[in-house]
Design a protein around this motif. Structure first.
Motif, short mmCIF file in Angstrom:
data_model
loop_
_atom_site.label_atom_id
_atom_site.label_comp_id
_atom_site.label_asym_id
_atom_site.label_seq_id
_atom_site.Cartn_x
_atom_site.Cartn_y
_atom_site.Cartn_z
N ALA A 193 -22.96 33.64 23.29
CA ALA A 193 -23.82 32.94 22.48
C ALA A 193 -24.81 33.79 21.75
CB ALA A 193 -24.51 31.97 23.42
N TRP A 194 -24.88 33.68 20.34
CA TRP A 194 -25.92 34.50 19.49
C TRP A 194 -26.16 33.66 18.29
CZ3 TRP A 194 -23.47 35.62 14.86
CH2 TRP A 194 -22.19 35.77 14.82
N GLY A 195 -27.26 34.30 17.69
CA GLY A 195 -27.76 33.69 16.17
C GLY A 195 -28.57 32.79 16.62
N LYS A 196 -30.05 33.05 15.70
CA LYS A 196 -31.07 31.98 15.95
C LYS A 196 -31.61 32.16 14.63
CE LYS A 196 -32.56 33.58 20.44
NZ LYS A 196 -31.91 32.60 21.36
N GLU A 197 -30.85 32.68 13.70
CA GLU A 197 -31.42 32.87 12.29
C GLU A 197 -30.79 32.02 11.18
OE1 GLU A 197 -29.88 34.82 14.24
OE2 GLU A 197 -29.42 36.80 13.09
N TYR A 198 -29.76 31.13 11.70
CA TYR A 198 -28.88 30.29 10.81
C TYR A 198 -29.23 28.95 10.92
CZ TYR A 198 -26.69 34.97 10.98
OH TYR A 198 -26.28 36.37 11.08
N PRO A 199 -30.26 28.47 10.24
CA PRO A 199 -30.75 26.93 10.46
C PRO A 199 -29.54 25.99 9.92
CG PRO A 199 -31.99 27.95 8.63
CD PRO A 199 -31.24 29.10 9.47
N GLY A 200 -28.95 26.66 8.89
CA GLY A 200 -27.89 25.65 8.32
C GLY A 200 -26.53 26.06 8.43
N ALA A 201 -26.28 26.74 9.68
CA ALA A 201 -25.02 27.59 10.08
C ALA A 201 -23.68 26.15 9.91
CB ALA A 201 -24.91 27.98 11.52
N HIS A 202 -22.99 26.53 8.95
CA HIS A 202 -22.13 25.36 8.77
C HIS A 202 -20.41 25.71 8.76
CE1 HIS A 202 -20.06 22.26 6.08
NE2 HIS A 202 -20.92 21.34 6.77
N ILE B 180 -30.61 26.35 16.56
CA ILE B 180 -31.05 27.58 16.25
C ILE B 180 -31.23 28.44 17.72
CG2 ILE B 180 -31.97 27.44 13.95
CD1 ILE B 180 -34.53 27.49 15.17
N ARG B 181 -31.12 27.90 18.71
CA ARG B 181 -30.81 28.66 20.01
C ARG B 181 -29.93 29.31 20.37
NH1 ARG B 181 -32.76 25.19 24.82
NH2 ARG B 181 -32.14 27.01 26.09
N ASN B 182 -28.90 28.84 19.77
CA ASN B 182 -27.50 29.43 19.71
C ASN B 182 -26.32 29.22 18.36
OD1 ASN B 182 -27.07 28.10 22.83
ND2 ASN B 182 -26.35 27.09 20.91
N ASN B 183 -26.76 29.62 17.16
CA ASN B 183 -25.90 29.28 15.95
C ASN B 183 -24.64 29.69 16.41
OD1 ASN B 183 -28.55 30.12 14.24
ND2 ASN B 183 -27.64 28.28 14.31
N ILE B 184 -23.92 30.34 17.16
CA ILE B 184 -22.56 30.80 17.48
C ILE B 184 -22.34 30.83 19.00
CG2 ILE B 184 -20.85 32.53 17.35
CD1 ILE B 184 -21.50 31.67 14.43
N LEU B 185 -21.40 29.92 19.46
CA LEU B 185 -20.87 29.89 20.64
C LEU B 185 -19.68 30.15 20.70
CD1 LEU B 185 -22.50 26.39 21.77
CD2 LEU B 185 -23.22 28.71 22.54
N VAL B 186 -19.35 30.94 21.61
CA VAL B 186 -18.15 31.43 22.13
C VAL B 186 -17.33 31.25 23.36
CG1 VAL B 186 -16.58 33.83 22.03
CG2 VAL B 186 -18.76 33.57 20.83
N PHE B 187 -16.16 30.43 23.32
CA PHE B 187 -15.73 29.88 24.50
C PHE B 187 -14.26 30.59 24.54
CE2 PHE B 187 -17.66 26.31 21.82
CZ PHE B 187 -18.51 25.80 22.82
N ASN B 188 -13.91 30.39 25.96
CA ASN B 188 -12.43 30.63 26.18
C ASN B 188 -11.45 29.42 26.02
OD1 ASN B 188 -12.57 29.41 28.56
ND2 ASN B 188 -12.48 30.96 29.89
N LYS B 189 -10.30 29.64 26.07
CA LYS B 189 -9.41 28.51 25.93
C LYS B 189 -9.60 27.28 26.85
CE LYS B 189 -5.25 30.26 28.39
NZ LYS B 189 -5.67 29.67 29.65
N ASP B 190 -10.45 27.60 28.11
CA ASP B 190 -10.48 26.60 28.95
C ASP B 190 -11.88 25.94 28.93
OD1 ASP B 190 -8.15 27.36 30.29
OD2 ASP B 190 -9.03 28.91 31.31
N GLY B 191 -12.51 26.55 27.86
CA GLY B 191 -14.07 25.74 27.40
C GLY B 191 -15.09 26.29 28.15
N LYS B 192 -14.88 27.51 28.59
CA LYS B 192 -16.06 28.01 29.36
C LYS B 192 -16.83 28.78 28.18
CE LYS B 192 -16.81 31.34 32.84
NZ LYS B 192 -16.46 32.73 32.95
N THR C 226 -22.87 26.09 15.20
CA THR C 226 -23.88 24.72 15.39
C THR C 226 -25.26 25.26 14.70
OG1 THR C 226 -25.23 23.48 16.82
CG2 THR C 226 -24.43 25.74 17.68
N ASP C 227 -25.74 24.21 14.22
CA ASP C 227 -27.05 24.33 13.51
C ASP C 227 -28.48 24.45 14.56
OD1 ASP C 227 -26.70 21.57 14.16
OD2 ASP C 227 -27.24 20.85 12.14
#
Lengths: 335, 261
Positions: free
Chosen positions: A87-96, A71-83, A68-69
């Motif tokens: 969460a990491w990454g604050k340095e990817y303003p155009g994370a695509h 920058i509080r958490n450019n990468i979110l990690v979920f389990n298969k149930d959506g939990k 996600t763009d």
């Protein structure tokens, strides 16, 4: 409450619930029908906010990584149930773009950041391993800011193909060390080269599937960069193709301009690259000359789908761009 | 007791979970601008759905006509169509306004010339009965970034217009804004120009968050005097408003068609 009333009401309730479940519509066509669950994701916007949800991949354990763009958490990690698991990454303003590659047992992510004008290769916990830079010596670019990569595809030998979807529509071919081997495609062949994927459905002849989004087309290129053929999909502004089994899945951002028309849907091609299902769009139909009749949205379950992730059971997860900050939806395959 | 009963009746709706809304039907028209007739086709290929439509300007409801075959349109007006399906909430209507062109000029001129990227076929593009769409470089649009645009037309026989409409474009992201003012002058034979119509944009145009519009018309009421020459002066929006990324710089003006009715 008298006992008779209670029984009567309970019976009504039961019938109502049954009727409700029965009435929940299946969406899609042929063997690819789904029930959409917009409430799959359990993330809390206060702690794990998203702006645009761009792309998703699975790791070996079946965890879902998403760019996600925000920058509080450019990468979110979920389990298969959506939990939310991480969460990491604050340095990817155009994370695509987000690709996953298992490098001889070491799992790697490739983040295409169009605002940083580079692709960043990281571990699953966000340690940077390498960056892939603009092809300065190719003669195709004058400055770094012209390079706005949106997507990557990783070849089995570790070569990396980068789609410059928001820049000049070239596909840049790097070796695993980040040295440029080839630059092909470009504005004459591709209009908004938003996605690239390795098409391994013919294992003897792997190829690249590239979206030419503004043209509503997928184009197949050889790994050396020669245009092989074109799949015209009128009405489908294709984000990135996702090859899974013998099918190609993709999110269609919109089916008509303007870009914020909220007219998107999901689409599935069979092994012959014919549309077999278009959940939330019209039934796919072909003219006698083999051309596809234009696709258009019929059900407004999505606004702007941006990526589709397919799980081993054929269920889908759909991330959306510019859709009021919604988390991914799950589409349960109807067996 | 009665209340409980109603609550229970509501439960199926809750168990249903999400009810999604339908999209608008897919509408295609052979010519938005026409001399005799136009054909509107509607499609909504979803099992169990119905398309209902109107051509009288009202919004289609449950009793509106059911679409079965292409609609022949012979007068100016708006076609509106809505899809309906028992499993989904009704959606927005698709709508398209069609224009019956009553007069076409015999010759036309344009000052100044449009921008070289969007020059079409000059003044003739404004009377070619072809509607422009989202493709700004299709040759159907003329783009200007100048002061007042002046179009002059001649008709061999005098005509009495009731209205003149300008087909323009709005796309805030592309710096394209509607005109600020339209003045229409008419003359007959060797007579002098006289004002026959004026249109002014409303004050305080709310452009923010407004989606792009490729179907946008400014309607000028014309004094019905027989004239054989018309001069249409189109004043662009001017500097882009505050809050716009290009604030202070000149907005673009895009013209597609001038409609004599």
């Amino acid at each position: 409450m008298r006992r008779r009333d209670f029984l009567q009401n309970t019976a009504l309730l039961g019938a109502g619930v049954l009727a409700g479940f029965k009435g929940e519509p299946e969406i899609g066509h042929g063997n690819f029908r789904y029930r959409i669950n917009p409430r799959w994701c359990k993330a809390d916007p206060a702690t794990h906010p998203v702006t645009n949800c761009h792309e998703m991949v699975f790791d070996k354990q079946g965890r879902i990584f998403m760019t996600t763009d925000n920058i509080r958490n450019n990468i979110l990690v979920f389990n298969k149930d959506g939990k939310v698991l991480d969460a990491w990454g604050k340095e990817y303003p155009g994370a695509h773009g987000l690709s996953y590659h298992n490098e001889n047992g070491v799992e790697m992510l490739y983040i295409a950041d169009f605002e940083r004008h580079q692709v960043i290769k990281t571990t699953l916990t966000g340690e940077v391993v390498r960056t892939f830079e603009w092809p300065a010596d190719s003669g195709k670019y004058k400055k770094q800011s012209e390079f706005k990569p949106t997507e990557t595809a990783i070849a089995p030998n570790g070569d990396v193909y980068v789609a410059d979807g928001y820049g000049k529509d070239y596909i840049v071919h790097y070796n695993h060390d980040g040295q440029v081997k080839n630059v092909f495609g470009g504005p004459d062949l591709l209009k908004n080269a938003h996605g690239v994927a390795l098409d391994t459905r013919n294992p003897l002849k792997p190829a690249l599937l590239v979206s030419s989004r503004a043209e509503n087309k997928l184009k197949r290129f050889s790994l050396e960069g020669a245009l092989l053929d074109t799949i015209a999909l009128p009405g489908a502004y294709i984000c990135r193709p996702v090859v899974q089994g013998m099918e190609v899945y993709f999110a269609v951002l919109i089916s008509q301009l303007p870009w914020d028309s909220g007219s998107g849907f999901v689409c599935i091609l069979d092994k012959n690259n014919r549309v077999v299902s278009a959940p939330c769009a019209n039934a796919p139909r072909y003219n006698t000359d083999g051309t596809l009749k234009p696709l258009y949205q019929t059900i407004r379950a999505f606004k702007h789908p941006h990526d589709v992730l397919v799980d081993p059971d054929g269920n889908l997860f759909v991330a959306q761009w510019n859709s009021n900050g919604v988390y991914p939806y799950r589409m349960e395959r109807v067996k | 007791m009665k209340h409980l009963f109603f609550i229970l009746l509501l439960l199926p709706a809750l168990a249903w979970g999400q009810r999604f809304q339908l999209a608008a039907p897919h509408l295609t028209v052979d010519s938005v601008f026409f001399r005799k007739q136009a054909q509107v086709e509607l499609a909504f290929d979803l099992d169990g759905s119905t398309i209902r439509y109107t051509t009288d300007g009202t919004y289609p409801n449950d009793s509106a006509a059911v679409y079965k075959k292409a609609i022949e349109v012979t007068n100016s007006g708006t076609v509106r169509a809505k899809a309906m399906h028992p499993d989904f909430l009704p959606g927005n209507a698709a709508e398209k306004t069609l224009f019956k062109i009553n007069f076409l000029p015999d010759s036309m001129g344009l000052q100044p010339a449009p921008d070289s990227l969007y020059k079409g076929k000059g003044a003739a593009t404004l009377f070619d009965l072809r509607k422009g769409d989202a493709d700004l470089k299709s040759g159907r649009w003329l783009g200007f970034r100048t002061d007042t645009v002046v179009v002059e037309t001649r008709c061999k026989k005098p005509v009495s217009l009731k209205t003149l409409q300008l087909s323009t474009l709005f796309d805030a992201g592309a710096w394209i804004f509607p005109p600020k003012r339209i003045e229409v002058y008419g003359a007959s034979g060797k007579g002098n120009w006289q004002t026959v119509g004026v249109w002014n944009a409303r004050e305080g145009f709310r452009w923010k968050d407004l989606p792009s519009k490729y179907d946008q018309f400014q309607k000028v009421i014309i004094r019905p005097l027989p004239v054989d020459r018309l001069q249409i002066r189109i004043v662009p929006f001017g500097p882009l408003p505050e809050g716009h990324p290009g604030a202070g710089q000149a907005a673009w003006l895009f013209l597609d068609e001038i409609i004599f009715m």
